[in-house]
Design an enzyme around this catalytic site. Structure first.
Site, mmCIF file in Angstrom:
data_model
loop_
_atom_site.group_PDB
_atom_site.id
_atom_site.type_symbol
_atom_site.label_atom_id
_atom_site.label_comp_id
_atom_site.label_asym_id
_atom_site.label_seq_id
_atom_site.Cartn_x
_atom_site.Cartn_y
_atom_site.Cartn_z
ATOM 1 N N HIS A 238 41.444 83.066 92.560
ATOM 2 C CA HIS A 238 42.528 82.569 93.403
ATOM 3 C C HIS A 238 43.149 83.731 94.166
ATOM 4 C CE1 HIS A 238 42.394 80.391 89.530
ATOM 5 N NE2 HIS A 238 42.272 79.353 90.304
ATOM 6 N N HIS B 68 54.921 76.497 96.107
ATOM 7 C CA HIS B 68 56.130 76.290 95.295
ATOM 8 C C HIS B 68 57.054 75.272 95.964
ATOM 9 C CE1 HIS B 68 59.178 77.155 92.314
ATOM 10 N NE2 HIS B 68 60.071 77.341 93.275
#
Lengths: 573, 573
Positions: free
Chosen positions: B219, B398
């Site tokens: 990632h 987020h």
């Protein structure tokens, strides 16, 4: 971008060696050939399905060799046809006595090389059929369906033919099955970004950021339109609409569907697209039979994808769902083949014929060797220039391919015994084998054809050389199907032949006649800059090649000029 | 670049729906969950192996559900852990009465969510074990092997565990088999280029052109060194050297080798690399058992690859070569399972408990709902800002994750009956389920924990609220394992709790105490800009996050400030 390699020169050989190491239990590498046959082959009495084409499309073609799929495969360099010699060797080693189907996508270089291999196999008593795949509906309209390229539908067509052969059908039946499979298969693809060859700094072609190129070929061949990005749902609708527009009149509701990714368009994306496509097809009353979603025919790391639909009848559905067991594709439970392994039917080495050449012809062969030295030197000196020319409209491999071919021809001529015919045929065979691609097979044929016309008995004079070149060119033209104005080497070769004829008919000696003809060839090669290439060629050409001369015509002009200078030096000695 | 999608919001759902459509014969989608179980499941008396993690890694994890491999899988959003609720639902639907193994790669969000799901499953009498994979030797040194991430070795470990379970081993035995498989598996990866999330304009991270990033996570987590490009032969030598350096003392010569491509590093490249690796391993006297070369654990279209080696003993080799039959990976001939399909053991819907809440608590719940409204509004208003903050060091989700969670919590609170506890627990469950990832599970736990501490009987005052927040925070900290200075929301939450305690102990009312504490939290959140995050987190953090406050801490500061304002408005009413 191709990141992992040991250099472009060894890329294909590295792939083949490594693949053999990884899958020794499933495939056998054919000695001296860039190809494989299934490990349990050759199978006595089984129709052999041999597929192939350029490298860079894994799992096509070596990934799908095995029970229920291909019996053998042959690989060329990246995006370039394998040579006729390579095709011949793999087919010969795969034949179990029941004949061979040669299957490939419809590209000029493949048609030439597989065609030549078929002739040679037939001349040795191996019944050989050719079926090339034409599934890409973007590459020509329905009235010219036979000109269409092969793209991801090749996977389906090879699978169906492989299953038909595994069932035990004979050569005629498998050929008919494969033609039926091809006629039932329709593909349409889109591209988002090009791919980069190993060692190259620039992509082979580019698609503008934020755009989708509809119908772009898997080697960057021109598409039919460039549009703004659209969501998967709309893209699916566009693909489905185009495919359904060509739905055959007699088709039933059962379809084999393949959503193929070219390399950098990933599984998650392919599934999203498949879901939208499937819903649209189901709305139309169609029934999807064992759909495939994944990377089956790739183009290195090109970003793009395609939809392939095959309209199934009872036979095609049985072959589609039949078991297959290959390194990269498995379906169901493939039982041990009902065929037994055959003892290999013969060596693939050419028989050495007794030398019956005359002293005069053996003397003349000295001039031929000098001409081949000159050919090799001029090609090597211009390798980069030819590569750059080719890169404008193609994949830039003309320089390296010609260079490999000419070095092999020169070396073969040095070691070949005999007269003019023997030396030129050895040189031609070596050229075609090592150069690969379209130029390789054509130059190989041209050299061998001149040798055949000159024979091994007489010392050729200007008139016989001129006649031999004319005869070989005529055969070449028939074989390649290219005419004047198609933007190929023929556009320089035909004017050369005409001028050589005119000069020798007027009584000129070989060297001055050849020099005059070479000047015509060079000028004609430059004039190809104005031409647009024919449709259906396997490289990104289109408008961008206008303004640039054809690299094949340019190299021909260079070569005949250099050979003429060698003749002049011979006259001076 | 992700080109084919209908927008980031529906990407996971689109993948799941489409995958179910393509493979209805092999997998069954779990109703109400983003996951699948094998079509013949649940299997009575069989140890169930349930694997999962973020989406974007196909064929991991849904591509390998089937006989001989995983019994079920659960998918989060792209590169984000599935929620505990989703894990719970899939495991519950997959369990055949013999217990469940939850397998995943070692990432913070997965550990939290799978851990929470395991607790819930155990509380319902389903014996549940957790085994996370730690194969990536680049992510921590050998002395901290338990902190290592899971990368492509997850494929091997899940395969081995799946085969062990298919053999009929019980829960203890499969757990032991999987731990042994993990301890025997070592991976090392390199990256050449980052990937781009659907809908994003910029790649998630970049690797400098012409460079190789050694040890970069799948990632984009920081690697250990950046070096110039090198040929495949040298790259192979580097990978092999690192893996062999950790060869276990008692290992035999037999190894399972996986050369995995992350997405844009294609098959031809992977084979070239494999060939070089295989020759080096064979030179060392090792014997390769059914090597795998291909795309098994991808990261969208990231360019990179890895070598995984598993040191086999007799059991591990039997499991490695055992049949498997899944949508994307097949080996040998998988017979029908020896287990029979079980009748599903129960509904995954939570039982509705009788409402025993007091009138006081039901009145107080009005304030709770108002606080959750304020929470939702401030998160939505700041969604983009939080996304941008997260994008500097993470994957920028987020904002969207918190936004999904807070909307779900607000809605759940509106419809939940009962007192403070009932409302906060409903809100917490909804938050964790819909937000996914690390923040989702933590906020879900925090809200539910506060509710549990407050109960359904009393009208909470400043002291009880302060105590409830402290208790819930302590549980959260224990659960997450994060401490002060780790650059997480804990760095804002702990100072908040302390100040709230101090204020209420000094006799302040809830609204002023909360406001003072919120000011401390906001300041503490800003101070996290100076911190370096802990190792082992699942996102690209490293030095580039220094100078930027932690998005989780910032959102906590915002939320407590907004909630404080809601309390003040409540006081004014």
């Amino acid at each position: 971008m191709t990141h992992v390699h040991n250099g472009a020169e060894t890329f294909k050989e590295d792939i083949i060696r490594s693949f053999a190491l990884a899958h020794a239990d499933r495939v056998t590498r054919i000695e001296g050939a860039s190809g494989f046959r299934r490990a349990d082959g050759p199978l006595a009495g089984k129709t052999a399905v041999v597929i192939g084409g350029g490298s860079g499309h894994f799992p096509s073609y070596n990934g799908v060799v095995g029970p229920g799929f291909a019996d053998g495969c042959v690989l060329g360099d990246i995006f370039a046809s394998p040579s006729a010699e390579q095709v011949y060797r793999v087919a010969k080693a795969t034949d179990g006595g029941a004949g061979v189907i040669l299957g490939f996508g419809n590209y000029a270089g493949d048609r030439l090389n597989f065609g030549l291999a078929a002739s040679r196999l037939r001349s040795e008593g191996i019944d050989t059929r050719i079926v090339y795949v034409t599934d890409d509906i973007a590459s020509a309209d329905a009235d010219h369906a036979e000109q269409r390229r092969g793209i991801a539908g090749t996977f389906t067509v090879y699978k169906l033919a492989g299953a038909a052969a595994e069932e035990g059908l004979d050569l005629d039946q498998v050929e008919a099955a494969m033609r039926k499979a091809n006629e039932a298969t329709y593909s349409f693809g889109v591209a988002f970004a090009g791919c980069t060859l190993p060692g190259a700094d620039e992509p082979l072609f580019v698609v503008e950021e934020g755009k989708i190129d509809f119908g772009l070929g898997i080697h960057g061949e021109p598409g039919i339109s460039t549009v703004d990005w659209m969501p998967a749902k709309e893209l699916a609708a566009q693909l489905v609409e185009r495919i359904l527009a060509e739905r055959p009149a007699d088709s039933g509701p059962r379809v084999a569907v393949v959503v193929n990714g070219l390399g950098a368009t990933k599984y998650e994306e392919l599934y999203v697209l498949f879901g939208e496509i499937a819903e649209l097809l189901i709305e139309q009353g169609l029934e999807l039979v064992e759909p495939e979603v994944g990377e089956l025919v790739t183009s290195l790391d090109m970003a793009g994808c395609s939809l392939s639909v095959t309209w199934l009848d009872e036979d095609l559905e049985r072959w589609w769902t039949a078991p297959a067991d290959t390194p990269a594709f498995k379906r169901g439970t493939a039982a041990k083949s009902k065929f037994e392994t055959a003892t290999t039917t013969g060596s693939t080495e050419a028989a050495v014929e007794a030398d019956t050449s005359s002293e005069e012809s053996r003397q003349a062969a000295v001039v031929v060797r000098a001409a081949l030295d000159a050919l090799d030197e001029v090609v090597h000196a211009n390798q980069e220039k030819l590569g750059r020319l080719d890169a404008i409209a193609g994949d830039g491999d003309h320089g390296i391919g010609m260079s490999r071919g000419s070095a092999a021809a020169r070396a073969a001529a040095q070691t070949a015994d005999g007269g003019v015919q023997s030396v030129l045929q050895a040189a031609g065979a070596a050229f075609g084998d090592k150069a690969g691609g379209t130029s390789g097979v054509l130059w190989g044929l041209l050299l061998a054809g001149i040798g055949e016309a000159l024979g091994n008995s007489e010392a050729p004079d200007a008139a016989t050389v001129s006649r031999a070149v004319r005869q070989s060119t005529a055969k070449l033209q028939e074989f390649s199907g290219a005419g004047l104005g198609d933007k190929t080497m023929i556009d320089a070769l035909l004017p050369f032949v005409e001028e050589l004829d005119r000069q020798t008919a007027a009584g000129a000696g070989l060297a001055p006649a050849w020099r005059a003809a070479a000047e015509v060839a060079v000028a004609a090669a430059q004039e190809t800059a104005q031409l647009v290439p024919r449709l259906g060629r396997a490289r990104p050409l289109a408008e961008r090649s206008v303004g640039t001369p054809d690299p094949g015509a340019v190299s021909l002009g260079m070569i005949v000029t250099a050979v003429g200078e060698a003749f002049e030096r011979g006259d001076e000695d």
